[in-house]
Design an enzyme around this catalytic site. Structure first.
Site, PDB file in Angstrom:
ATOM      1  N   SER A 119      -7.504 -15.341   2.370  1.00  0.00           N
ATOM      2  CA  SER A 119      -7.612 -14.759   1.029  1.00  0.00           C
ATOM      3  C   SER A 119      -7.840 -15.829  -0.023  1.00  0.00           C
ATOM      4  O   SER A 119      -8.056 -15.517  -1.186  1.00  0.00           O
ATOM      5  CB  SER A 119      -6.345 -13.965   0.697  1.00  0.00           C
ATOM      6  OG  SER A 119      -5.215 -14.789   0.834  1.00  0.00           O
ATOM      7  N   HIS A 140     -13.165 -11.340   4.210  1.00  0.00           N
ATOM      8  CA  HIS A 140     -11.880 -11.053   3.573  1.00  0.00           C
ATOM      9  C   HIS A 140     -11.702  -9.551   3.384  1.00  0.00           C
ATOM     10  O   HIS A 140     -12.321  -8.946   2.511  1.00  0.00           O
ATOM     11  CB  HIS A 140     -11.827 -11.800   2.222  1.00  0.00           C
ATOM     12  CG  HIS A 140     -10.540 -11.641   1.495  1.00  0.00           C
ATOM     13  ND1 HIS A 140     -10.434 -11.757   0.127  1.00  0.00           N
ATOM     14  CD2 HIS A 140      -9.278 -11.384   1.940  1.00  0.00           C
ATOM     15  CE1 HIS A 140      -9.171 -11.567  -0.230  1.00  0.00           C
ATOM     16  NE2 HIS A 140      -8.459 -11.341   0.848  1.00  0.00           N
ATOM     17  N   GLU A 152     -14.936  -8.775   1.270  1.00  0.00           N
ATOM     18  CA  GLU A 152     -15.479  -9.876   0.472  1.00  0.00           C
ATOM     19  C   GLU A 152     -16.000 -10.908   1.475  1.00  0.00           C
ATOM     20  O   GLU A 152     -15.230 -11.446   2.275  1.00  0.00           O
ATOM     21  CB  GLU A 152     -14.339 -10.452  -0.389  1.00  0.00           C
ATOM     22  CG  GLU A 152     -14.770 -11.286  -1.547  1.00  0.00           C
ATOM     23  CD  GLU A 152     -13.571 -11.754  -2.381  1.00  0.00           C
ATOM     24  OE1 GLU A 152     -12.474 -11.976  -1.844  1.00  0.00           O
ATOM     25  OE2 GLU A 152     -13.756 -11.920  -3.598  1.00  0.00           O
ATOM     26  N   ASN A 190      -9.214 -12.439  -5.656  1.00  0.00           N
ATOM     27  CA  ASN A 190      -7.930 -12.982  -6.087  1.00  0.00           C
ATOM     28  C   ASN A 190      -8.003 -13.788  -7.372  1.00  0.00           C
ATOM     29  O   ASN A 190      -6.990 -14.005  -8.029  1.00  0.00           O
ATOM     30  CB  ASN A 190      -7.304 -13.785  -4.949  1.00  0.00           C
ATOM     31  CG  ASN A 190      -6.676 -12.834  -3.945  1.00  0.00           C
ATOM     32  OD1 ASN A 190      -6.065 -11.848  -4.334  1.00  0.00           O
ATOM     33  ND2 ASN A 190      -6.861 -13.101  -2.666  1.00  0.00           N
TER      34      ASN A 190
HETATM   35  N1  CAA Z   1      -2.369   1.330   7.216  1.00  0.00           N
HETATM   36  C1  CAA Z   1      -3.154   2.418   7.315  1.00  0.00           C
HETATM   37  N2  CAA Z   1      -3.146   3.436   6.444  1.00  0.00           N
HETATM   38  C2  CAA Z   1      -2.280   3.340   5.410  1.00  0.00           C
HETATM   39  C3  CAA Z   1      -1.418   2.263   5.224  1.00  0.00           C
HETATM   40  C4  CAA Z   1      -1.487   1.228   6.190  1.00  0.00           C
HETATM   41  N3  CAA Z   1      -0.722   0.136   6.098  1.00  0.00           N
HETATM   42  N4  CAA Z   1      -0.696   2.468   4.102  1.00  0.00           N
HETATM   43  C5  CAA Z   1      -1.084   3.646   3.601  1.00  0.00           C
HETATM   44  N5  CAA Z   1      -2.043   4.172   4.387  1.00  0.00           N
HETATM   45  C6  CAA Z   1      -2.700   5.463   4.228  1.00  0.00           C
HETATM   46  C7  CAA Z   1      -1.663   6.552   4.273  1.00  0.00           C
HETATM   47  O1  CAA Z   1      -1.303   6.846   5.608  1.00  0.00           O
HETATM   48  C8  CAA Z   1      -2.384   7.684   3.606  1.00  0.00           C
HETATM   49  O2  CAA Z   1      -3.256   8.302   4.511  1.00  0.00           O
HETATM   50  P1  CAA Z   1      -3.424   9.884   4.509  1.00  0.00           P
HETATM   51  O3  CAA Z   1      -4.373  10.182   3.392  1.00  0.00           O
HETATM   52  O4  CAA Z   1      -4.002  10.154   5.848  1.00  0.00           O
HETATM   53  O5  CAA Z   1      -2.075  10.483   4.325  1.00  0.00           O
HETATM   54  C9  CAA Z   1      -3.255   6.987   2.564  1.00  0.00           C
HETATM   55  O6  CAA Z   1      -3.280   5.594   2.947  1.00  0.00           O
HETATM   56  C10 CAA Z   1      -2.641   7.134   1.211  1.00  0.00           C
HETATM   57  O7  CAA Z   1      -1.289   6.673   1.302  1.00  0.00           O
HETATM   58  P2  CAA Z   1      -0.095   7.359   0.541  1.00  0.00           P
HETATM   59  O8  CAA Z   1      -0.389   8.801   0.282  1.00  0.00           O
HETATM   60  O9  CAA Z   1       1.162   7.018   1.256  1.00  0.00           O
HETATM   61  O10 CAA Z   1       0.029   6.563  -0.825  1.00  0.00           O
HETATM   62  P3  CAA Z   1      -1.061   6.253  -1.929  1.00  0.00           P
HETATM   63  O11 CAA Z   1      -1.867   7.451  -2.264  1.00  0.00           O
HETATM   64  O12 CAA Z   1      -0.341   5.541  -2.996  1.00  0.00           O
HETATM   65  O13 CAA Z   1      -2.043   5.219  -1.237  1.00  0.00           O
HETATM   66  C11 CAA Z   1      -2.571   2.936  -1.001  1.00  0.00           C
HETATM   67  C12 CAA Z   1      -1.558   4.029  -0.686  1.00  0.00           C
HETATM   68  C13 CAA Z   1      -3.881   3.245  -0.270  1.00  0.00           C
HETATM   69  C14 CAA Z   1      -1.992   1.653  -0.473  1.00  0.00           C
HETATM   70  C15 CAA Z   1      -2.839   2.940  -2.546  1.00  0.00           C
HETATM   71  O14 CAA Z   1      -1.621   2.891  -3.225  1.00  0.00           O
HETATM   72  C16 CAA Z   1      -3.682   1.772  -2.983  1.00  0.00           C
HETATM   73  O15 CAA Z   1      -4.888   1.785  -2.886  1.00  0.00           O
HETATM   74  N6  CAA Z   1      -3.001   0.726  -3.494  1.00  0.00           N
HETATM   75  C17 CAA Z   1      -3.674  -0.511  -3.905  1.00  0.00           C
HETATM   76  C18 CAA Z   1      -3.941  -1.337  -2.683  1.00  0.00           C
HETATM   77  C19 CAA Z   1      -4.629  -2.605  -3.038  1.00  0.00           C
HETATM   78  O16 CAA Z   1      -4.882  -2.939  -4.181  1.00  0.00           O
HETATM   79  N7  CAA Z   1      -4.940  -3.353  -1.983  1.00  0.00           N
HETATM   80  C20 CAA Z   1      -5.538  -4.652  -2.150  1.00  0.00           C
HETATM   81  C21 CAA Z   1      -4.448  -5.657  -2.158  1.00  0.00           C
HETATM   82  S1  CAA Z   1      -5.079  -7.258  -2.353  1.00  0.00           S
HETATM   83  C22 CAA Z   1      -5.540  -7.697  -0.816  1.00  0.00           C
HETATM   84  O17 CAA Z   1      -5.361  -7.043   0.159  1.00  0.00           O
HETATM   85  C23 CAA Z   1      -6.215  -8.988  -0.699  1.00  0.00           C
HETATM   86  C24 CAA Z   1      -5.472 -10.217  -0.915  1.00  0.00           C
HETATM   87  O18 CAA Z   1      -6.069 -11.247  -0.652  1.00  0.00           O
HETATM   88  C25 CAA Z   1      -4.109 -10.328  -1.456  1.00  0.00           C
END
Ligand code: CAA
Length: 283
Positions: A119, A140, A152, A190
């Site tokens: 990342s 990424h 990415e 990031n």
């Molecule tokens: N693996 C697989 N599926 C997952 C999961 C996981 N770890 N966590 C959640 N999900 C799925 C859930 O099972 C759910 O699926 P269904 O539609 O089949 O029920 C779906 O995602 C939605 O989950 P929830 O209903 O529980 O909750 P939500 O609507 O809040 O969604 C989320 C969860 C998708 C994580 C959403 O909150 C989101 O998009 N959050 C932001 C995530 C983000 O910004 N990610 C980038 C982080 S930065 C990064 O990764 C890079 C880095 O370098 C740091």
């Protein structure tokens, strides 16, 4: 070039997600970690996610079985010998990544592409430990990998057009949208996300708003699916701090200084969701 066999190194949350989307796209996937039990537990977790997809009529029972059949657990990196692509997804540690890429350069066939899910670490530096820097690239993925649509793609100084194209095609095959980014500290994702999270932590540190209220501002005001402090807990506060340090060192610009509260939480072992406590507490 055609990619049919992939090794994913690191069976954590990211590696598991990458292995899942590659297996669902019909690739034979070796999921590798030092401890075979970790790999088997990760595959059981993936099985649970696939079962939920079947129950929601997103995939058939046959597709679930085919994806699981494509996942081969291993703790032997030498099994990458027949891989067309290796995606490394271990912790953010340059020494460890250098060691893995040196080993991969020896055990894989000459045409194999070596990708890192880093990342923030420089792809050019990782590539330099191999004799094939033109076939080394950043791939990424975002967390949770099965849900998030972005890859990415980071082009190191020596990465070839052929490698870039192959990784763009591969990302599309996994149902993702690839975006090309140059090899600079924090890339684009990031460089934008972490200072925003860091600034939210400053708001809490300075008593401008509570954790919950800072999150609500971004959730309701900007339509973020989760507020920045919830997201920081989700990513891991140690990872957030690490990436801020990479930006701070890489650009030598005070605008990237990590918030003292972030440092303090990490020193306390409050790393977010994975440790049970960060800005919020978790059962
Ligand atoms: N693996 C697989 N599926 C997952 C999961 C996981 N770890 N966590 C959640 N999900 C799925 C859930 O099972 C759910 O699926 P269904 O539609 O089949 O029920 C779906 O995602 C939605 O989950 P929830 O209903 O529980 O909750 P939500 O609507 O809040 O969604 C989320 C969860 C998708 C994580 C959403 O909150 C989101 O998009 N959050 C932001 C995530 C983000 O910004 N990610 C980038 C982080 S930065 C990064 O990764 C890079 C880095 O370098 C740091």
């Amino acid at each position: 070039m055609s990619i049919s066999t992939v090794m994913v190194i690191g069976a954590g949350q990211m590696g598991g997600g990458i292995a899942q989307v590659a297996a669902a796209a019909g690739r034979k996937v070796y999921l590798n970690d030092v401890d075979l039990d970790i790999v088997k537990k990760r595959i059981s977790f993936i099985e649970g996610l696939l079962a939920k997809d079947v129950s929601k009529d997103r995939i058939t029972e046959a597709q679930k079985a085919a994806t699981l059949a494509n996942l081969i657990p291993t703790n032997d990196i030498a099994m990458a010998a027949d891989a067309d692509l290796v995606i490394e997804a271990v912790i953010e540690n340059m020494d460890l990544k250098s060691k893995i890429f040196t080993q991969l350069d020896e055990v894989t066939k000459p045409s194999c592409i070596l990708a890192s899910n880093t990342s923030s670490l420089p792809i050019t530096e990782i590539a330099a430990v191999t004799k094939r820097p033109e076939q080394v690239i950043g791939m990424h993925f975002m967390n949770p990998v099965p849900v998030m649509k972005l890859v990415e793609v980071i082009r190191g100084l020596a990465t070839s057009d052929e490698t870039l194209k192959a990784i763009f095609d591969e990302s599309v095959a996994y149902g993702k949208t690839p975006v090309e980014v140059r090899d600079v500290p924090g890339f684009v994702s990031n460089r934008l996300l972490m200072p925003m999270i860091n600034e939210a932590i400053f708001c809490v540190y300075e008593g401008v708003a509570t954790v919950e209220d800072a999150d609500t501002v971004m959730k309701l005001g900007m339509n973020w699916p989760m507020g920045p402090l919830t997201l920081a807990d989700f990513i891991g506060l140690d990872t957030c701090l690490y990436i801020m340090e990479v930006l701070y060192d890489g650009y030598a610009d005070s605008k990237y200084r990590p918030c003292p509260l972030l440092r303090q939480y990490v020193k306390a072992g409050w790393l977010g969701k994975k440790s049970g406590r960060g800005f919020y507490t978790y059962a």
